[in-house]
Design a protein around this motif. Structure first.
Motif, PDB file in Angstrom:
ATOM      1  N   ARG A 173       0.759  -1.283   0.036  1.00  0.00           N
ATOM      2  CA  ARG A 173       0.096  -0.118  -0.069  1.00  0.00           C
ATOM      3  C   ARG A 173       0.873   1.311  -0.085  1.00  0.00           C
ATOM      4  NH1 ARG A 173      -4.387  -1.651   4.419  1.00  0.00           N
ATOM      5  NH2 ARG A 173      -5.911  -2.705   3.165  1.00  0.00           N
ATOM      6  N   ALA A 174       2.092   1.403   0.837  1.00  0.00           N
ATOM      7  CA  ALA A 174       2.887   2.519   0.739  1.00  0.00           C
ATOM      8  C   ALA A 174       3.495   2.695  -0.600  1.00  0.00           C
ATOM      9  CB  ALA A 174       3.986   2.161   1.811  1.00  0.00           C
ATOM     10  N   ALA A 175       3.754   1.621  -1.355  1.00  0.00           N
ATOM     11  CA  ALA A 175       4.517   1.699  -2.500  1.00  0.00           C
ATOM     12  C   ALA A 175       3.450   2.172  -3.538  1.00  0.00           C
ATOM     13  CB  ALA A 175       5.086   0.407  -2.893  1.00  0.00           C
ATOM     14  N   LEU A 176       2.208   1.682  -3.264  1.00  0.00           N
ATOM     15  CA  LEU A 176       1.235   1.868  -4.430  1.00  0.00           C
ATOM     16  C   LEU A 176       1.006   3.341  -4.161  1.00  0.00           C
ATOM     17  CD1 LEU A 176      -1.470  -0.861  -4.473  1.00  0.00           C
ATOM     18  CD2 LEU A 176      -0.236   0.095  -6.237  1.00  0.00           C
ATOM     19  N   ARG A 177       0.743   4.056  -2.680  1.00  0.00           N
ATOM     20  CA  ARG A 177       0.605   5.677  -2.577  1.00  0.00           C
ATOM     21  C   ARG A 177       1.593   6.460  -3.416  1.00  0.00           C
ATOM     22  NH1 ARG A 177      -1.557   3.751   2.432  1.00  0.00           N
ATOM     23  NH2 ARG A 177       0.490   3.675   3.504  1.00  0.00           N
ATOM     24  N   LYS A 178       2.905   5.950  -3.133  1.00  0.00           N
ATOM     25  CA  LYS A 178       4.005   6.721  -3.761  1.00  0.00           C
ATOM     26  C   LYS A 178       3.736   6.620  -5.206  1.00  0.00           C
ATOM     27  CE  LYS A 178       7.397   6.153  -0.026  1.00  0.00           C
ATOM     28  NZ  LYS A 178       8.785   5.504   0.184  1.00  0.00           N
ATOM     29  N   LYS A 179       3.679   5.644  -5.971  1.00  0.00           N
ATOM     30  CA  LYS A 179       3.360   5.331  -7.223  1.00  0.00           C
ATOM     31  C   LYS A 179       2.440   6.298  -7.804  1.00  0.00           C
ATOM     32  CE  LYS A 179       6.201   1.147  -7.938  1.00  0.00           C
ATOM     33  NZ  LYS A 179       6.189  -0.243  -8.391  1.00  0.00           N
ATOM     34  N   ILE A 180       1.063   5.927  -7.280  1.00  0.00           N
ATOM     35  CA  ILE A 180       0.134   6.752  -7.624  1.00  0.00           C
ATOM     36  C   ILE A 180       0.210   8.257  -7.639  1.00  0.00           C
ATOM     37  CG2 ILE A 180      -1.575   6.639  -5.795  1.00  0.00           C
ATOM     38  CD1 ILE A 180      -2.778   5.598  -9.041  1.00  0.00           C
ATOM     39  N   HIS A 181       0.772   8.690  -6.431  1.00  0.00           N
ATOM     40  CA  HIS A 181       0.888  10.230  -6.506  1.00  0.00           C
ATOM     41  C   HIS A 181       1.769  10.826  -7.532  1.00  0.00           C
ATOM     42  CE1 HIS A 181       1.534  13.972  -4.516  1.00  0.00           C
ATOM     43  NE2 HIS A 181       2.639  13.646  -4.444  1.00  0.00           N
ATOM     44  N   ARG A 182       3.017   9.958  -7.827  1.00  0.00           N
ATOM     45  CA  ARG A 182       4.000  10.383  -8.949  1.00  0.00           C
ATOM     46  C   ARG A 182       3.281  10.061 -10.152  1.00  0.00           C
ATOM     47  NH1 ARG A 182       8.538   6.293  -8.082  1.00  0.00           N
ATOM     48  NH2 ARG A 182       7.778   6.033  -6.196  1.00  0.00           N
ATOM     49  N   GLU A 183       2.299   9.066 -10.310  1.00  0.00           N
ATOM     50  CA  GLU A 183       1.553   8.817 -11.647  1.00  0.00           C
ATOM     51  C   GLU A 183       0.727  10.180 -11.818  1.00  0.00           C
ATOM     52  OE1 GLU A 183       0.488   6.969 -15.128  1.00  0.00           O
ATOM     53  OE2 GLU A 183       2.163   6.356 -13.792  1.00  0.00           O
ATOM     54  N   LEU A 184       0.067  10.673 -10.841  1.00  0.00           N
ATOM     55  CA  LEU A 184      -0.939  11.679 -10.865  1.00  0.00           C
ATOM     56  C   LEU A 184      -0.524  13.228 -10.962  1.00  0.00           C
ATOM     57  CD1 LEU A 184      -4.088  10.218  -8.910  1.00  0.00           C
ATOM     58  CD2 LEU A 184      -3.935  10.421 -11.467  1.00  0.00           C
ATOM     59  N   GLU A 185       0.450  13.191 -10.478  1.00  0.00           N
ATOM     60  CA  GLU A 185       1.474  14.485 -10.250  1.00  0.00           C
ATOM     61  C   GLU A 185       1.343  15.008 -11.534  1.00  0.00           C
ATOM     62  OE1 GLU A 185       5.687  14.896  -9.069  1.00  0.00           O
ATOM     63  OE2 GLU A 185       4.616  14.897  -7.118  1.00  0.00           O
ATOM     64  N   PRO A 186       1.053  16.483 -11.615  1.00  0.00           N
ATOM     65  CA  PRO A 186       1.121  17.093 -12.992  1.00  0.00           C
ATOM     66  C   PRO A 186       2.782  17.357 -13.197  1.00  0.00           C
ATOM     67  CG  PRO A 186       0.266  18.424 -11.246  1.00  0.00           C
ATOM     68  CD  PRO A 186       0.414  17.239 -10.565  1.00  0.00           C
TER      69      PRO A 186
END
Length: 195
Positions: A173-186
């Motif tokens: 979950r921690a890895a997913l949060r970081k990755k999704i944050h990077r993915e959605l970051e403008p």
């Protein structure tokens, strides 16, 4: 009892045991494989493998987790067999496109435009991020967070200690949060000329 009626009786007993669990097995197989045909093949392989073991099936107290554990082990065996056939990264064995469908089923019928826009943006990003996880981590997250399995059931299915399930789930979950944050970051904010 004639041989024919014995075979029919065995067939009926097997069907009564397994039939109620086929939908759950298929959904689990689809989560693992990401492809409809692969999931169907996986379930069929397991059912064929278990048919001669009817007496063992009848002795199992909790059949659903036991069947899922057998299916999971069969899937892992297939992945290992495929990886020995060539240098293939395990996460490449499951295509990301197959993961897209399950997010579509989560969307509410009465979602407003803001929520629909968020789902449209988040869904594909989440699919891409989930596809980057190794199959064992993706399976763990999908079983718990999407299918709603309890951690104890997952530990039983995957045949690992409960503490391992909890720690892996936390790390995933921690890895997913970081990755999704990077993915959605403008993308980088460009400064306006003249300001």
């Amino acid at each position: 009892m004639s041989l024919l009626s014995f075979k029919q009786s065995k067939s009926r007993r097997f069907e009564q045991l397994v039939q109620p669990h086929l939908d759950v097995l298929y959904r689990f197989a689809f989560r693992l494989s990401g492809q409809q045909q692969d999931a169907e093949d996986l379930v069929q392989d397991v059912v064929v493998k278990l048919y001669p073991r009817l007496d063992e099936l009848e002795a199992v107290e909790q059949l659903r987790p036991w069947l899922n554990r057998v299916l999971y082990r069969h899937f892992i065996d297939q992945v290992r067999r495929k990886s020995r056939q060539g240098d293939v990264v395990l996460s490449d064995l499951v295509e990301a496109d197959g993961q897209a469908d399950w997010l579509d089923s989560l969307e509410s019928d009465n979602a407003g435009p803001d929520l629909m826009l968020e789902h449209a943006r988040l869904g594909p990003a989440l699919d891409r991020v989930l596809a980057t996880l190794p199959p064992d981590q993706r399976t763990l997250v999908l079983l718990h967070d999407v299918d709603g399995w309890r951690q104890e059931e997952i530990a039983d299915i995957l045949d690992i200690p409960l503490g391992t399930v909890k720690s892996r789930l936390h790390r995933c979950r921690a890895a997913l949060r970081k990755k999704i944050h990077r993915e959605l970051e403008p993308t980088r904010h460009l400064e306006r000329v003249g300001e």
